[in-house]
Design a protein around this motif. Structure first.
Motif, PDB file in Angstrom:
ATOM      1  N   LYS A  95      -1.103   2.966  -5.190  1.00 46.44           N
ATOM      2  CA  LYS A  95      -2.301   3.206  -6.058  1.00 46.44           C
ATOM      3  C   LYS A  95      -2.011   2.450  -7.519  1.00 46.44           C
ATOM      4  CE  LYS A  95      -4.686   6.467  -3.283  1.00 46.44           C
ATOM      5  NZ  LYS A  95      -4.124   7.381  -2.475  1.00 46.44           N
TER       6      LYS A  95
ATOM      7  N   VAL B 234       2.294   8.654  -4.614  1.00 52.44           N
ATOM      8  CA  VAL B 234       1.305   7.471  -4.296  1.00 52.44           C
ATOM      9  C   VAL B 234       0.059   7.797  -5.300  1.00 52.44           C
ATOM     10  CG1 VAL B 234      -0.300   6.300  -2.895  1.00 52.44           C
ATOM     11  CG2 VAL B 234       2.138   6.766  -2.316  1.00 52.44           C
ATOM     12  N   GLN B 235      -0.178   8.959  -5.272  1.00 52.55           N
ATOM     13  CA  GLN B 235      -1.527   9.539  -6.438  1.00 52.55           C
ATOM     14  C   GLN B 235      -1.009   9.955  -7.622  1.00 52.55           C
ATOM     15  OE1 GLN B 235      -5.720  11.616  -5.546  1.00 52.55           O
ATOM     16  NE2 GLN B 235      -4.804  10.745  -3.678  1.00 52.55           N
TER      17      GLN B 235
ATOM     18  N   ASN C 151       5.371   4.652   2.179  1.00 50.64           N
ATOM     19  CA  ASN C 151       6.009   5.957   3.079  1.00 50.64           C
ATOM     20  C   ASN C 151       6.422   5.484   4.335  1.00 50.64           C
ATOM     21  OD1 ASN C 151       5.224   7.848   0.971  1.00 50.64           O
ATOM     22  ND2 ASN C 151       3.022   8.008   1.710  1.00 50.64           N
TER      23      ASN C 151
ATOM     24  N   GLU D 297      -5.352  14.249  -1.797  1.00 47.24           N
ATOM     25  CA  GLU D 297      -6.305  14.262  -0.770  1.00 47.24           C
ATOM     26  C   GLU D 297      -6.713  15.549  -0.164  1.00 47.24           C
ATOM     27  OE1 GLU D 297      -8.370  11.239  -0.247  1.00 47.24           O
ATOM     28  OE2 GLU D 297      -6.774  10.783  -1.700  1.00 47.24           O
TER      29      GLU D 297
ATOM     30  N   ASP E  29       6.151  11.539  -2.214  1.00 42.39           N
ATOM     31  CA  ASP E  29       5.153  10.590  -2.049  1.00 42.39           C
ATOM     32  C   ASP E  29       4.323  10.860  -3.441  1.00 42.39           C
ATOM     33  OD1 ASP E  29       2.546   9.446  -1.912  1.00 42.39           O
ATOM     34  OD2 ASP E  29       2.410  10.264   0.272  1.00 42.39           O
TER      35      ASP E  29
ATOM     36  N   GLU F  82       4.050  15.519  -1.269  1.00 41.94           N
ATOM     37  CA  GLU F  82       3.487  15.233  -2.523  1.00 41.94           C
ATOM     38  C   GLU F  82       3.676  16.326  -3.567  1.00 41.94           C
ATOM     39  OE1 GLU F  82      -1.162  13.928  -1.439  1.00 41.94           O
ATOM     40  OE2 GLU F  82       0.014  15.282   0.132  1.00 41.94           O
TER      41      GLU F  82
ATOM     42  N   PHE G  89      -1.297  14.259   2.694  1.00 47.32           N
ATOM     43  CA  PHE G  89      -1.809  12.949   3.237  1.00 47.32           C
ATOM     44  C   PHE G  89      -0.805  11.855   2.573  1.00 47.32           C
ATOM     45  CE2 PHE G  89      -3.918   9.010   2.541  1.00 47.32           C
ATOM     46  CZ  PHE G  89      -4.972   8.891   3.703  1.00 47.32           C
ATOM     47  N   HIS G  90      -0.207  11.133   3.761  1.00 53.58           N
ATOM     48  CA  HIS G  90       0.682  10.078   3.456  1.00 53.58           C
ATOM     49  C   HIS G  90       0.224   8.648   3.920  1.00 53.58           C
ATOM     50  CE1 HIS G  90       3.251  13.205   2.241  1.00 53.58           C
ATOM     51  NE2 HIS G  90       3.151  13.885   3.577  1.00 53.58           N
ATOM     52  N   GLY G  91      -1.017   8.404   4.134  1.00 52.53           N
ATOM     53  CA  GLY G  91      -1.291   7.086   4.745  1.00 52.53           C
ATOM     54  C   GLY G  91      -2.033   6.914   6.289  1.00 52.53           C
TER      55      GLY G  91
ATOM     56  N   SER H 183       1.031  -1.206   0.031  1.00 55.15           N
ATOM     57  CA  SER H 183       0.089   0.032   0.048  1.00 55.15           C
ATOM     58  C   SER H 183       0.855   1.140   0.182  1.00 55.15           C
ATOM     59  CB  SER H 183      -0.936   0.210   1.206  1.00 55.15           C
ATOM     60  OG  SER H 183      -0.089   0.333   2.374  1.00 55.15           O
ATOM     61  N   GLY H 184       0.345   2.429  -0.102  1.00 55.78           N
ATOM     62  CA  GLY H 184       0.823   3.641  -0.380  1.00 55.78           C
ATOM     63  C   GLY H 184       1.445   3.920   1.142  1.00 55.78           C
ATOM     64  N   ALA H 185       0.645   3.664   2.284  1.00 53.14           N
ATOM     65  CA  ALA H 185       1.070   4.050   3.772  1.00 53.14           C
ATOM     66  C   ALA H 185       2.418   3.124   3.990  1.00 53.14           C
ATOM     67  CB  ALA H 185      -0.015   3.658   4.598  1.00 53.14           C
TER      68      ALA H 185
HETATM   69  C1  LIG Z   1      -3.780   7.318  -1.073  1.00 53.82           C
HETATM   70  C2  LIG Z   1      -2.598   7.905  -0.617  1.00 53.82           C
HETATM   71  C3  LIG Z   1      -1.689   7.434   0.317  1.00 53.82           C
HETATM   72  C4  LIG Z   1      -1.874   6.069   1.152  1.00 53.82           C
HETATM   73  O1  LIG Z   1      -1.996   4.771   0.236  1.00 53.82           O
HETATM   74  P1  LIG Z   1      -2.833   3.637   0.949  1.00 53.82           P
HETATM   75  O2  LIG Z   1      -2.491   2.448  -0.271  1.00 53.82           O
HETATM   76  O3  LIG Z   1      -4.225   3.887   1.201  1.00 53.82           O
HETATM   77  O4  LIG Z   1      -2.038   3.317   1.978  1.00 53.82           O
HETATM   78  C5  LIG Z   1      -0.415   7.955   0.552  1.00 53.82           C
HETATM   79  N1  LIG Z   1      -0.110   9.072   0.196  1.00 53.82           N
HETATM   80  C6  LIG Z   1      -0.736   9.269  -0.826  1.00 53.82           C
HETATM   81  C7  LIG Z   1      -0.397  11.000  -1.712  1.00 53.82           C
HETATM   82  C8  LIG Z   1      -2.091   9.027  -1.696  1.00 53.82           C
HETATM   83  O5  LIG Z   1      -2.850   9.524  -2.309  1.00 53.82           O
END
Ligand SMILES: *Cc1c(COP(=O)(O)O)cnc(C)c1O
Length: 404
Positions: free
Chosen positions: A254, A227-228, A111, A197, A225, A192, A140-142, A106-108
């Protein structure tokens, strides 16, 4: 076989720990950028599972990769490596600044790994005083305790105290404030490139450039980060490529699995050495099913056609949203990049993003919010023009309803 258990939206309220408030219908099937609910109603999918289904639903080649791997090997555990994970690592390394990859789910977790790497690297190279992490308001990082504390929205962390120490927040896009916050005791800065988020807020190029310089000056690691923003979302494989600012550590999740859970942290050889044998790990990290799927997703996305296609689709969205704006004075700004688009509600409609989404659902389109005042679109990177047009027409009907 027994009949499957009968389920409805009501079942969610009866059986699920209530951390979510899902829409009042249950989706059962998807194809491309359309999904269908239990009643057979169709929706255009402008959410893509929150920037996850980057190739839509049921992409034939991704499905084939999953099925092929499912016939070979599902899981081993990290005492044994496997072919798909090694191939995915090589693909990521070849496509980015990085030399080494760590896989998780996962993203969390990606990170979490990045922040742990930064703490340990600083400890190994500078000693225990250099342990501070600088993050940004509204980020937002998880949802792990470390990442929720790094995140810049206290409402997500305050009820879980005591929180991990040594994390400081600074205003986003404020380089002067960052210059105050980042010191010789800082081991990492996490940011980010576009806050997702937090409201689909792009970083100013000079802000990221400035963070790079501050990190270099103070010997801190710059963690992006992505992730998104990663995996083609902005029209570049990773947003750092768009900004021309190279981080020390990058996290991706993601869209990496296109709908199959996977995350990764990638970094340089020098930093990777910090995490020696036994210092970090996770049971499912590098799982063959997940990495076989992600390898296929990555090779499909990292092509000029798909990445240029994102820029083209961005324009379709902006044009369509601008004509909605002309008719209904509801958004005061449309921002973001590529297919991460935020429509900021003006004062009169502040707080109504969720209500707009519900009306949009009613009209047959799936969309997201990014806080109470921003409607967010993160569709498939290959959404057909017809679906963009039809989805925006449906969205326009929802906007008309809230304006009347
Ligand atoms: C969604 C998100 C996360 C968390 O990812 P998960 O897979 O839900 O743990 C971390 N950072 C960013 C920028 C995100 O958009």
């Amino acid at each position: 076989m027994e009949q499957p258990i009968a389920v409805t939206r009501q079942s969610f309220d009866e059986w699920m720990i209530p951390v979510y408030a899902p829409a009042d219908f249950v989706l059962v099937r998807g194809e491309g950028s359309q999904v269908w609910d239990q009643q057979g109603k169709s929706y255009i999918d402008f959410a893509g599972g929150i920037a996850v289904n980057a190739l839509g639903h049921g992409h034939p080649q991704v499905k084939a990769a999953l099925i092929e791997q499912a016939g070979k090997l599902w899981h081993l555990g990290n005492g044994y490596t496997n072919e798909p994970v090694l191939r995915l690592a090589k693909q990521l390394i070849d496509a980015t600044f990085a030399d080494k990859a760590f896989f998780c789910n996962s993203g969390a977790e990606a990170n979490e790994a990045a922040l742990k790497l930064a703490r340990k690297y600083a400890l190994d190279t500078h000693g225990s005083e250099k342990n501070q992490i600088v993050a940004f308001n509204n980020s937002f990082h998880g949802r792990t305790l470390f990442t929720v504390t790094a995140g810049g929205q206290p409402k997500y962390s305050q009820d879980f105290a005591p929180l991990p120490a040594g994390i400081f927040h600074s205003p986003f896009n404020d380089l002067a404030a960052a210059a105050e916050a980042i010191t010789d005791r800082t081991c990492a800065v996490i940011v980010e490139p576009i806050q997702g988020e937090g409201g689909v807020l792009p970083a100013d190029p000079h802000f990221l450039q400035g963070l790079r310089e501050l990190c270099d000056r103070h010997g801190a690691l710059l963690i992006f980060d992505e992730v998104q923003t990663g995996m083609g979302r902005t029209g570049y494989l990773y947003a750092y490529m768009k900004y021309g600012v190279v981080p020390d550590v990058l996290t991706t999740a993601k869209a990496l699995g296109g709908g199959f859970p996977i995350g990764a942290m990638i970094t340089t050889d020098k930093l990777a050495k910090t995490l020696g044998i036994g210092t970090h790990g996770t049971t499912y990290g590098g799982n063959p099913l997940a990495t076989a799927v992600a390898g296929t997703v990555l090779s499909l996305i990292n092509t000029p056609q798909v990445l240029e296609g994102v820029k083209q689709r961005h324009q379709w969205f902006i044009d369509g949203l601008n004509s909605i704006r002309l008719e209904y004075p509801i958004f005061n700004e449309i921002r973001g990049g590529g297919l991460l688009i935020g429509c900021v509600l003006n004062k009169e409609y502040a707080g109504k993003a969720k209500q707009i989404i519900q009306l949009a659902n009613d009209e047959g389109v799936i969309a997201l919010i990014a806080g109470p005042d921003v409607v967010r679109f993160t569709p498939s990177l290959i959404i057909p023009e017809q679906d963009v047009k039809e989805g925006l027409a449906r969205f326009a009907r929802a906007v008309a309803r809230i304006c009347h």
